[in-house]
Design an enzyme around this catalytic site. Structure first.
Site, short mmCIF file in Angstrom:
data_model
loop_
_atom_site.label_atom_id
_atom_site.label_comp_id
_atom_site.label_asym_id
_atom_site.label_seq_id
_atom_site.Cartn_x
_atom_site.Cartn_y
_atom_site.Cartn_z
N GLU A 240 -1.68 20.41 40.47
CA GLU A 240 -2.77 21.59 40.56
C GLU A 240 -2.06 22.82 41.04
OE1 GLU A 240 -5.35 20.02 44.09
OE2 GLU A 240 -6.73 19.32 42.65
N GLU B 167 0.77 -1.00 0.01
CA GLU B 167 0.04 -0.01 -0.12
C GLU B 167 0.92 1.29 -0.04
OE1 GLU B 167 -2.98 -0.19 3.07
OE2 GLU B 167 -3.83 1.51 2.56
#
Lengths: 482, 91
Positions: free
Chosen positions: A303, A62
């Site tokens: 955080e 391919e």
């Protein structure tokens, strides 16, 4: 008695496949477009060359050969040298521009002769045919092509090669292949998936079958790493066989050690649950401060920024900057959203391998959980805790509850079975006053203090006080004096 | 260089190979006698040529002259289609 396997060298694949691909046989790899089939196949050949000095043949039906070379170079695989040394041989069977007319019967012996020649020329041990679907678009006669391909697989076995054939499928959960090739490639099937689940991509690999051989069942997460290509995170293959240490380490708070029956176990995972401002980061800071001389601690902050963390620690009388200067602490601040959980995991593993910490603190897990589905998050935690336990690292993870007093978080419900110790930090409203409470909910393998104690925070840190006596219902958020 | 130049790739003595050679010679001798050059390449004896030309199917017929290069696969059993493919239809 299991059949002979060929070690692939692909990270963790040999683990989930109990030794690699079936030796001397052909394995079908099926997956939808973009699932990583070509990469997996190329990696199979590249690892063969890099790790085992086994030559390989790559047949492309391919993609153009030059495009494949370009892709391989991006992974730092030295395809040009390999080709020069005859370790990697391309067989270009991709469709050419010129139309060809079909008049009468034909077979694919031309292809077979070229393939056999390429294999014998470089003495290949590994062969890849990518992808078989394109053969069927180049040639129309389905039945005769199927027969021809069957002959090819026989030849591959005869030449003592272990090979991969890739094929497309249109659905992630459905028929193995849209082409019916499984009729003759039915013994060994691997499926790669790239599923969209709650707006997140989840890549998984599943060994559907290896006839006559052991392998892990079910899907395993994998990620495509820019340098290591496909990295599988073997969940199903994780065992609980790590040693269990009876060595205790300090939490950094004498009173808390006492409550835990003498400190945390060295290879345990501690979960600290509490609402915003309940003192989670403070416990983490103490945990970091608890390291002994020559020990190291890694802090992963999802955080807060470095500056915030350092300032807060100073407020509790701790000097993170000094610790980091001495090489005892490494603070890594990452936005949870920057990458997927699988990539976070690989990143964490890389940091741990480099820094070799004795302790690791994650503040907070809740921030991380926001970026993924429950299932993926759970898998992440399993993989992470297992990794840390194998390294005998003490881990402290924090989770944030949504309610100020009482309540649990989703994160917590998901992961608490995987942790060894759970510490609850809760606000208690007492006579119009917000008080802080701390309790050890679970301490695997040890006695612990089951009382709920009040605590205060001052410029020296945490002071754990006496148990609340004569008060019930603290954890429900509605304390009552009895 | 006005002659028709043809390369026919075959695989040993397989029956479709033999068939293709016969069919092609019959057509050419009838339509363009003496005006064509046919080279038959046996991939068993000359696999490098098969590699260079990117041959998958056998038999493969390549017309290298006149341009453009055209390809045909199969045993060349249908005379009219082979002639059309080689550009010999209106001779």
């Amino acid at each position: 008695m299991s059949i002979k396997k060929l070690q692939t060298g692909i990270t963790a694949f040999d683990h989930i496949s109990a030794g690699g691909l079936p030796y001397g046989r052909t394995t079908l790899i099926s997956g939808s477009s973009g699932c990583g089939k070509t990469l997996f196949s190329a990696q199979f050949l590249a690892m063969g060359i890099q790790l085992f000095d086994q030559a390989g043949v790559f047949v492309t039906f391919e993609e153009q050969v030059e495009d494949i070379r370009i892709n391989l170079r991006t992974l730092n695989w030295d395809i040009d040298t390999w080709e020069k040394e005859g370790k990697w041989v391309f067989v270009d069977a991709s469709q050419k521009d010129d139309d060809s007319l079909t008049v009468g019967d034909y077979d694919l012996s031309g292809f077979q002769v070229r393939l056999e020649r390429a294999i014998t020329k470089c003495n290949a041990k590994r062969v890849v045919l990518d992808s078989i679907g394109s053969v069927f678009t180049q040639f129309q006669e389905m039945n005769s092509i199927r027969h021809e391909l069957f002959k090819v697989t026989l030849a591959l076995g005869r030449l003592d090669t272990t090979s991969i054939i890739t094929t497309e499928r249109t659905e992630e959960y459905g028929k193995v292949s849209r082409l019916g090739v499984e009729e003759f490639l039915t013994d060994n099937v691997i499926i790669l998936r790239n599923v969209l689940s709650e707006e997140k991509r989840r890549r998984t690999i599943e060994i559907l079958k290896f006839r006559g051989s052991m392998h892990e069942k079910g899907e395993n997460l994998f990620t495509i790493h820019p340098e290591q290509a496909i990295v599988i995170i073997p969940l199903s293959a994780m065992d609980l066989k790590y040693r269990s240490s009876s060595v205790r380490v300090t939490s950094g708070v004498a009173k808390l050690d006492e409550m835990c029956g003498g400190g945390f176990y060295r290879d345990s995972i501690i979960l600290v649950s509490g609402s915003i401002g309940a003192g989670k980061t403070l416990l983490v800071a103490n945990f970091i401060n608890g390291i002994q001389k020559k020990e190291r601690c890694l802090l992963l902050a999802f955080e807060e920024s470095r500056e915030q963390l350092f300032r807060n620690a100073t407020g509790w009388g701790q000097d993170f900057a000094k610790l980091e200067e001495d090489g005892q602490l490494k603070v890594v601040c990452i936005y949870p959203e920057v990458s997927s959980l699988e990539d976070h995991l690989l990143n964490i593993q890389a940091i741990v391998k480099e820094f070799k910490p004795d302790r690791i603190a994650i503040d907070s897990l809740s921030a991380l959980s926001r970026t993924s589905t429950d299932k993926a998050f759970r898998e992440f935690i399993i993989a992470l805790t297992s990794f840390l336990k194998h390294q005998e690292i003490t881990g402290m993870f924090t989770v944030t509850t949504t309610l100020l007093s009482g309540g649990t978080s989703d994160t917590e419900g998901n992961i608490s079975p995987l942790t060894d110790t759970i510490i609850l930090l809760r606000y208690v409203e007492m006579s119009g006053d917000m008080q802080r409470s701390l309790s050890v909910l679970k301490m695997r393998g040890s006695k612990h203090d089951s009382s709920i104690r009040g605590f205060t925070i001052d410029d020296k840190g945490i002071n754990i006080g006496e148990p609340f006596i004569g008060v019930s219902g603290i954890l429900t958020g509605i304390p009552l004096r009895s | 260089m006005s002659k028709l130049a043809l390369h026919l790739y075959i695989n040993g003595k397989s029956h479709i190979s033999v068939e293709a050679i016969d069919n092609l010679n019959t057509i050419c001798q009838e339509k363009v006698p003496g005006e064509y050059e046919l080279e038959v390449i046996d991939i068993q004896l000359d696999p490098d040529r098969a590699e260079e030309a990117g041959i998958l199917a056998i038999p493969t017929l390549i017309r290298t002259w006149p341009l453009p290069v055209t390809r045909m696969i199969g045993a060349l059993t249908v005379k009219s289609r082979v002639m059309a493919g080689l550009g010999l239809s209106n001779l």
